[in-house]
Design an enzyme around this catalytic site. Structure first.
Site, PDB file in Angstrom:
ATOM      1  N   ASP A  13      -0.588  88.908  34.662  1.00  0.00           N
ATOM      2  CA  ASP A  13      -0.497  90.371  34.674  1.00  0.00           C
ATOM      3  C   ASP A  13      -1.819  91.035  35.081  1.00  0.00           C
ATOM      4  OD1 ASP A  13       1.999  89.809  33.430  1.00  0.00           O
ATOM      5  OD2 ASP A  13       1.093  89.955  31.444  1.00  0.00           O
ATOM      6  N   GLU A  54       9.980  96.043  34.743  1.00  0.00           N
ATOM      7  CA  GLU A  54       8.700  96.132  34.001  1.00  0.00           C
ATOM      8  C   GLU A  54       7.547  96.116  34.997  1.00  0.00           C
ATOM      9  OE1 GLU A  54       8.588  92.608  31.504  1.00  0.00           O
ATOM     10  OE2 GLU A  54       8.372  91.284  33.218  1.00  0.00           O
TER      11      GLU A  54
HETATM   12  O1  FUB Z   1       2.727  88.905  29.897  1.00  0.00           O
HETATM   13  C1  FUB Z   1       3.757  89.368  29.064  1.00  0.00           C
HETATM   14  C2  FUB Z   1       4.758  90.139  29.835  1.00  0.00           C
HETATM   15  O2  FUB Z   1       5.311  89.341  30.870  1.00  0.00           O
HETATM   16  C3  FUB Z   1       4.209  91.338  30.568  1.00  0.00           C
HETATM   17  O3  FUB Z   1       3.929  92.427  29.746  1.00  0.00           O
HETATM   18  C4  FUB Z   1       5.290  91.533  31.550  1.00  0.00           C
HETATM   19  O4  FUB Z   1       4.990  92.427  32.577  1.00  0.00           O
HETATM   20  C5  FUB Z   1       5.537  90.127  32.023  1.00  0.00           C
HETATM   21  O5  FUB Z   1       4.623  89.730  33.008  1.00  0.00           O
END
Ligand code: FUB
Length: 340
Positions: free
Chosen positions: A32, A240
């Site tokens: 991320d 997301e």
């Molecule tokens: O790294 C945890 C979660 O997985 C992140 O918050 C999301 O965007 C996904 O990459």
């Protein structure tokens, strides 16, 4: 007889470049990556993946990260420094578990680290921590940001100096639980296919960068006919990992489609949108999740992203960078990543 195999896509120059990209660090697992340029240097604010021992599940509980490290480098291709622990979950008074994807910004002489973490009731909230250094250590505010919820904060500061906080993520990110404005732990992860998909959220930040200056708004993402993307449109709808960048006066909102594993983008005329869907930024990487950021440095645009090249495990990821090319019409060159 067997159907003929589909012809392989012709590699673009961006494809070739991407095949060469390697993990930026291998001493720890990172994911991320939110990249920023502060004082001409590139700083990366990633999640710090660990082997937590939590059983894998659809709500992402096995992504049980406990701290953040900041990475930095003078330029893409140069040596990368891991600056060690910048913030630990134990030092966030209201936090319980799962430090997910962070972001950072500089304003008023301070660096602000924004992060999602589950509170003592296992509800994701967004927090903020400050430091006089881009690499920390960061000191967390005693409470989450009032009015914040869900995951994946991303701060965008416009050329007029106004800063906006974008956030949200469905399924394990809990955004669906806030659909009515109130928290509902019983909400189903998916809306019916014909309903309008949930959009990321946005609110302008106050000058103190620690609070929202206005009620949270939902961002609209429209199709080519100006109609909102539907929940069943899983290759285009928001899941997301939202990011905002501005290119030639247009606002580019990019995000992950989650269970279809794409990074896609939509373009609008102002930070609040609406944004019109444009296409794919990055095809599926090795691993389940995909999450990115985009910066300009020394006249080139870069996509920071992650895959699971080092571990082969969905929750032990490694950050990478590759060049992002905008075509003359403003569209980006779709990137084909390395997959085993
Ligand atoms: O790294 C945890 C979660 O997985 C992140 O918050 C999301 O965007 C996904 O990459």
């Amino acid at each position: 007889s067997a159907a003929p195999a589909p012809a392989a896509a012709t590699p673009t120059p961006a494809t070739q470049l991407h095949y060469l990209s390697q993990p930026l660090v291998s001493g720890i697992y990172t994911a991320d990556p939110s990249a920023h340029v502060f004082n001409s240097r590139i700083y990366i604010y990633p999640s710090h993946d660990i082997e937590s021992g939590v059983t894998e599940g659809a709500n992402g509980a096995h992504f049980a990260m406990r701290d953040y490290h900041v990475l930095s480098m003078d330029s893409v291709g140069g040596p990368v420094t891991d600056h060690g622990v910048a913030l630990d979950v134990q030092d966030i008074p209201w936090a319980r578990r799962q430090l997910w994807a962070p972001d950072a910004e500089f304003k008023n002489g301070l660096y602000y680290l924004y992060f999602p973490v589950k509170d003592k009731h296992d509800v994701f909230r967004l927090g903020v921590a400050t430091s006089t250094s881009p690499t920390g250590p960061f000191k967390a505010e005693p409470q989450p940001i009032t009015g914040s919820y869900s995951i994946d904060p991303a701060v965008y500061t416009d050329t007029d100096g106004r800063s906006y906080l974008y956030f949200g993520g469905i399924w394990g990110g809990q955004l669906q639980r806030w659909r009515t404005g109130q928290y509902d732990s019983t909400a189903a992860p998916n809306l019916p296919d014909q309903e309008v998909a949930m959009g990321p959220r946005v609110a302008r930040l106050s000058n103190d960068m620690r609070s929202l200056a206005e009620p949270v708004k939902e961002v609209q993402i429209l199709d080519e006919n100006g109609k909102p993307l539907l929940a069943g449109d899983t290759k285009r709808r928001f899941f997301e990992g939202v990011w905002l960048h501005k290119y030639q006066g247009k606002y580019y909102l990019s995000y992950s489609t989650g269970n279809t594993h794409l990074l896609v983008y939509a373009v609008g005329d102002q930070p609040y949108g609406p944004f019109k869907y444009q296409g794919i930024l990055l095809n599926p990487v090795q691993g389940w999740t995909t999450h990115h950021s985009i910066i300009e440095h020394k006249g080139k645009w870069y996509l920071f992203y992650h895959d699971t090249q080092l571990s082969g495990k969905s929750y032990l990821r490694n950050v990478k960078v590759t060049e992002l090319r905008h075509r003359p019409d403003g569209r980006t060159e779709p990137i084909e990543p390395m997959r085993k």
